[in-house]
Design an enzyme around this catalytic site. Structure first.
Site, PDB file in Angstrom:
ATOM      1  N   ASP A 259      -4.929 -10.517   9.491  1.00  0.00           N
ATOM      2  CA  ASP A 259      -3.644 -10.158   8.888  1.00  0.00           C
ATOM      3  C   ASP A 259      -2.522 -11.092   9.333  1.00  0.00           C
ATOM      4  OD1 ASP A 259      -4.528  -8.060   7.428  1.00  0.00           O
ATOM      5  OD2 ASP A 259      -3.492  -6.496   8.577  1.00  0.00           O
TER       6      ASP A 259
ATOM      7  N   HIS B 271       6.748  -4.258  10.127  1.00  0.00           N
ATOM      8  CA  HIS B 271       5.635  -3.797  10.981  1.00  0.00           C
ATOM      9  C   HIS B 271       5.705  -4.322  12.412  1.00  0.00           C
ATOM     10  CE1 HIS B 271       3.694  -1.916   7.638  1.00  0.00           C
ATOM     11  NE2 HIS B 271       3.462  -3.030   6.983  1.00  0.00           N
TER      12      HIS B 271
ATOM     13  N   TYR C  73       2.527  -8.075  -3.342  1.00  0.00           N
ATOM     14  CA  TYR C  73       1.414  -9.025  -3.317  1.00  0.00           C
ATOM     15  C   TYR C  73       0.826  -9.320  -4.691  1.00  0.00           C
ATOM     16  CZ  TYR C  73       2.511  -7.889   1.347  1.00  0.00           C
ATOM     17  OH  TYR C  73       3.234  -7.700   2.486  1.00  0.00           O
TER      18      TYR C  73
ATOM     19  N   ASP D  62       5.665  -3.629  -3.151  1.00  0.00           N
ATOM     20  CA  ASP D  62       4.225  -3.383  -3.216  1.00  0.00           C
ATOM     21  C   ASP D  62       3.838  -1.962  -3.608  1.00  0.00           C
ATOM     22  OD1 ASP D  62       5.235  -2.612  -0.782  1.00  0.00           O
ATOM     23  OD2 ASP D  62       3.865  -3.818   0.436  1.00  0.00           O
TER      24      ASP D  62
HETATM   25 ZN   LIG Z   1       4.067  -3.403   2.364  1.00  0.00          ZN
END
Ligand SMILES: [Zn+2]
Length: 375
Positions: free
Chosen positions: A84, A125, A293, A249
């Site tokens: 990731d 994140h 994405y 997203d």
């Molecule tokens: Zn996201």
């Protein structure tokens, strides 16, 4: 005011990684082709000290070493060098450039600017001691911390399809920061957190709100719970500024998640957040980008954001020349209109059950936080 810098595209995990700088290139070229692009404010880089306002020295040292191409044996312990979040040369500076944009947005708000759109960042994140989920440093938290240290109360709204975990945990015990995240339930999706019972700790109790949604949630159900929750929470908390992570997203075309929003819902959401800023935050709002994405969908969603932000009319079709160029470059057809077509996907058989479950989740959340949030 719009903040943007071409070097945002240095934040690049490689050609096969979904967090692609091509999204920004497509977006800015689309806005130029539409004739609406205005010269943005070009921000500086965040300093190491800025980054250390929310991240550990240990983490920053490792990002710096990996950035120079040095071997770091415990990299994965810090969430780096993974599939990731792989490392790449210059990643420390590339990440600080994105942080610098969002931080500049915060500074502009403090200097009296009402509306700021940062065309990048939204790396929600990244946590105190750990990079995660495509996010090396947390630009949002650096900006929020700067606003709080300057005496402002901040409401953070996260409409990315993934839980805004990094921002939530960094400010988990702070009473000056309200976080609201709507996302696909962590039962099914990364990062697996964002449950209704995560409501904050210590002085932060009741000021961290999570609305985990069922997979295949559609526009109507999303907007129903959004419009019930967000103005209520903002009205109770009364922030000085609203910070919005506008990930794209949750769109139905997104390959990494399962919510089914269309561009119609996004247009409505963007109009609503601007209204909420007026009604509850003195008109002050700082918006960033985030996940997204599907190149086709993400670029149209963020073009909508730019147009709504500036109060510009929405064109129906995208410019032919731009479409031809990008269809050739990507080797795929693109939606030729700004909005999605009507009824773009087959009917969802479980629709009513999904709506009912989302309402129940909202009720549980409201019950949990009401005693703390409303005085
Ligand atoms: Zn996201």
């Amino acid at each position: 005011m719009v903040i943007y810098r071409d070097e945002y595209r240095l934040y690049n995990f490689g050609p096969s990684h979904p967090f692609s700088p091509v999204r920004l290139e497509m977006l800015t070229s689309l806005l130029q082709a539409l004739g609406v692009w205005r010269e943005p404010l070009v921000p500086g880089e965040a300093t190491r000290e800025d980054v250390l306002s929310v991240h550990s020295e240990r983490l920053v040292k490792r990002v710096e070493a990996a950035s120079r191409g040095e071997g770091v044996p415990d990299l994965e312990h810090y969430g780096l060098g993974t599939g990731d979040t792989p490392v790449f040369p210059g990643m420390d500076r590339a990440a600080r450039i994105l942080v610098g944009g969002t931080l500049e947005g915060a500074r502009r708000i403090l200097a009296g600017e009402k509306r700021v759109l940062q065309l990048g960042g939204g790396l929600h994140h990244a946590q105190y001691d750990r990079s995660s989920g495509f996010c090396v440093y947390n630009d949002l938290s650096v900006a929020i911390r700067h606003l709080v240290r300057s005496g402002l109360r901040v409401a953070y709204l996260d409409i990315d399809v993934h839980h805004g975990d990094g921002v939530q945990w960094i400010h988990y015990e702070e009473k000056e920061v309200l976080t609201i995240s709507l996302h696909e339930s962590g039962r099914y999706l990364f990062p697996g957190t964002g449950h209704v019972h995560e409501i904050g700790r210590g002085e932060g109790v009741g000021r961290k709100l999570n609305l985990p949604l069922e997979p295949f949630t559609e526009d109507e159900s999303y907007l129903e719970v959004f419009e019930a929750l967000v103005p209520w929470a903002l009205g109770a908390f009364r922030p000085d500024v609203l910070v919005v992570q506008a990930g794209a997203d949750a769109h139905f075309l997104d390959p990494l998640a399962d919510l089914l929003l269309t561009t119609r819902a996004y247009e409505r959401l963007f109009r609503l957040v601007l209204e909420y800023a007026e009604a509850y935050a003195g008109g002050r709002i700082l918006l960033t980008l985030g996940g997204g994405y599907s190149l086709d969908a993400t670029v149209r969603v963020w073009a909508l954001l730019y147009l709504v932000f500036h109060g510009l009319p929405l064109p129906e079709r995208l410019p032919e020349g731009w479409l031809r160029e990008w269809e050739a470059r990507l080797g795929q057809p693109l939606t030729p209109t700004l909005h999605d077509p009507e009824a773009p996907y087959p009917e969802i058989p479980r629709r009513q059950e999904i709506e009912k479950r989302n309402r129940l989740t909202l009720e549980r959340l409201t019950e949990l936080v009401r005693p703390h949030l409303v005085h």
